[in-house]
Design a protein around this motif. Structure first.
Motif, PDB file in Angstrom:
ATOM      1  N   ALA A 180     -11.140   0.992   1.225  1.00 46.83           N
ATOM      2  CA  ALA A 180     -10.895  -0.067   0.243  1.00 46.83           C
ATOM      3  C   ALA A 180     -12.070  -0.339  -0.679  1.00 46.83           C
ATOM      4  O   ALA A 180     -11.876  -0.694  -1.847  1.00 46.83           O
ATOM      5  CB  ALA A 180     -10.505  -1.364   0.967  1.00 46.83           C
ATOM      6  N   SER A 239      -4.953  -4.629  -0.038  1.00 47.64           N
ATOM      7  CA  SER A 239      -3.655  -4.436  -0.687  1.00 47.64           C
ATOM      8  C   SER A 239      -3.646  -5.028  -2.090  1.00 47.64           C
ATOM      9  O   SER A 239      -3.085  -4.438  -3.018  1.00 47.64           O
ATOM     10  CB  SER A 239      -2.534  -5.047   0.158  1.00 47.64           C
ATOM     11  OG  SER A 239      -2.598  -6.466   0.176  1.00 47.64           O
ATOM     12  N   ILE A 245       0.830  -1.202   0.000  1.00 50.06           N
ATOM     13  CA  ILE A 245       0.000   0.000   0.000  1.00 50.06           C
ATOM     14  C   ILE A 245       0.866   1.256   0.000  1.00 50.06           C
ATOM     15  O   ILE A 245       0.607   2.208  -0.743  1.00 50.06           O
ATOM     16  CB  ILE A 245      -0.963  -0.023   1.204  1.00 50.06           C
ATOM     17  CG1 ILE A 245      -2.019  -1.111   0.988  1.00 50.06           C
ATOM     18  CG2 ILE A 245      -1.613   1.341   1.418  1.00 50.06           C
ATOM     19  CD1 ILE A 245      -2.858  -1.429   2.198  1.00 50.06           C
ATOM     20  N   LEU A 260      -5.782  -2.709  -4.352  1.00 54.07           N
ATOM     21  CA  LEU A 260      -5.098  -1.451  -4.661  1.00 54.07           C
ATOM     22  C   LEU A 260      -3.952  -1.673  -5.646  1.00 54.07           C
ATOM     23  O   LEU A 260      -3.785  -0.910  -6.602  1.00 54.07           O
ATOM     24  CB  LEU A 260      -4.579  -0.788  -3.390  1.00 54.07           C
ATOM     25  CG  LEU A 260      -3.878   0.555  -3.586  1.00 54.07           C
ATOM     26  CD1 LEU A 260      -4.783   1.556  -4.296  1.00 54.07           C
ATOM     27  CD2 LEU A 260      -3.408   1.131  -2.254  1.00 54.07           C
ATOM     28  N   CYS A 318       2.200   2.060  -3.372  1.00 50.79           N
ATOM     29  CA  CYS A 318       1.194   2.565  -4.318  1.00 50.79           C
ATOM     30  C   CYS A 318       0.981   4.071  -4.220  1.00 50.79           C
ATOM     31  O   CYS A 318       0.499   4.689  -5.174  1.00 50.79           O
ATOM     32  CB  CYS A 318      -0.140   1.846  -4.097  1.00 50.79           C
ATOM     33  SG  CYS A 318      -0.152   0.120  -4.699  1.00 50.79           S
TER      34      CYS A 318
END
Length: 375
Positions: A199, A246, A55, A249, A58
């Motif tokens: 999320a 995770s 995460i 994403l 990202c």
């Protein structure tokens, strides 16, 4: 069976299959508590660490700057309330078009006697840097501006606003719930101190989110209890949900450019059909917006009527109004950008996602045209 079209992805999204499958082992076989010292907890602990690093990567952060929360509402509340000090009369600045998670948290600050300023936006829903510059002072504690508006999709000039905040010694928070996974984000380059995310807006599970808090930022823990999340957010971590988030994403970021092109094409198909059939509408917040969010105000029609009639046709969208048992109110966002009343009452939001097709956009637009002809 009647075809079902879901086009309310700004409200929530269908979970990605890879994210769902990644969660399953941690719900059944690997159910250990990551905080425990024995062998059975090593795999959950390792998985938690790896998800945090994924995460962080990202959004251009470091793993120790990522904290797991229940979602955007908790994150917004943490940012707004976590900086408070007893007797400190420093001001919080936000905008008139924020999500209610921010606005209601700011309302609570006011009830406790802390000053808050709610700044206007322009007709496109943009928070102009000069507007912030005209009111911010050295007594400003926090500036909170959402990265993408949830109703009209406007992308705010976050870097410019954060720079102004820092020049005056203020921290900068952004509600990035509608942005994470949809547009490129680098918290270092943008100058963000605190970022909130959820999320289920990027095809992950509900009830989980993450908070970026820049290293060195002085903020109180949001939940008191155990030492989880570096002592800042107590409560046993939901490993399965965190892993699902995770994976979702990482996948959203990997396919972002491809998805954006698809969503922009769907937007245009939808609008082209409305125009082809002579629908009198205003496109709200369109100059610089997140892909897939189409907010239109149709002249002399009820948005609530359109929503319910489309629902009968198996089509899910949302309206720009909040309806209760007594009256229909124009949303605070539509009011803030000064949409004329004869259009404002006909505001709807069609938000496409990566599971939609161009045929969905065409079918929704044609259904709206049909409803308008029959009324």
């Amino acid at each position: 069976m009647k075809r079902f079209i879901y086009a309310d992805n700004a409200a929530t999204t269908k979970m990605d299959e890879d994210a769902f499958n990644a969660m399953l082992p941690w719900l059944q076989d690997e159910y250990g508590n990551a905080s425990q010292p024995y062998t059975f907890s090593r795999r959950p602990k390792k998985a938690l660490s790896e998800a945090r690093a994924t995460i962080a990567n990202c959004i251009g952060a470091t793993p120790e700057e990522i904290y797991f929360t229940s979602g955007g509402t908790e994150g917004d509340n943490w940012a707004i309330k976590g900086l408070l000090e007893p007797g400190d009369q420093k001001t919080t600045i936000t905008t008139q078009i924020e999500h209610h998670a921010v606005l209601n948290a700011c309302n609570m600050l006011e009830r406790l006697g802390y000053p808050v300023k709610y700044l206007p936006v322009n007709v496109l829903g943009v928070m102009l840097p000069e507007t912030l510059e005209s009111v911010i002072t050295s007594r400003t504690n926090l500036v909170s501006v959402m990265m993408v508006n949830n109703e009209i999709g406007t992308i705010e000039p976050i870097h410019e606003l954060a720079t102004i905040a820092h020049t005056h010694g203020s921290l900068f928070h952004t509600d990035a719930v509608q942005a994470v996974g949809h547009i490129p984000i680098n918290v270092r380059e943008l100058g963000i101190d605190i970022l909130s995310s959820s999320a289920h807006k990027f095809n992950g599970p509900k009830g989980i989110g993450f908070q970026f808090i820049r290293k060195g930022t002085k903020i109180h823990s949001y939940v008191d209890g155990g030492a989880q999340e570096f002592g800042m957010r107590a409560g046993t971590e939901s490993i399965a949900s965190i892993i699902g988030m995770s994976v979702a994403l990482r996948k959203s970021c990997a396919y972002m450019e491809q998805t954006q092109k698809k969503l922009y094409a769907m937007e245009q198909k939808f609008l082209n059909v409305l125009s082809l059939y002579g629908v009198d509408y205003i496109r709200n917040g369109a100059t610089h917006h997140v892909p897939g969010n189409v907010n239109v105000s149709i002249r002399n029609v009820s948005g609530e009527m359109l929503l319910h009639r489309l629902d009968l046709k198996g089509i899910c969208i949302s309206t720009g109004s909040a309806c209760d048992s007594v009256k229909t109110q124009i949303s605070h966002v539509i009011q803030a950008i000064n949409v004329p009343m004869n259009y404002a009452e006909g505001t709807i939001r069609v938000s496409f996602g990566r599971f939609n097709q161009e045929s969905d956009a065409i079918e929704i637009a044609k259904a709206i045209v049909e409803i308008l002809k029959d009324r």
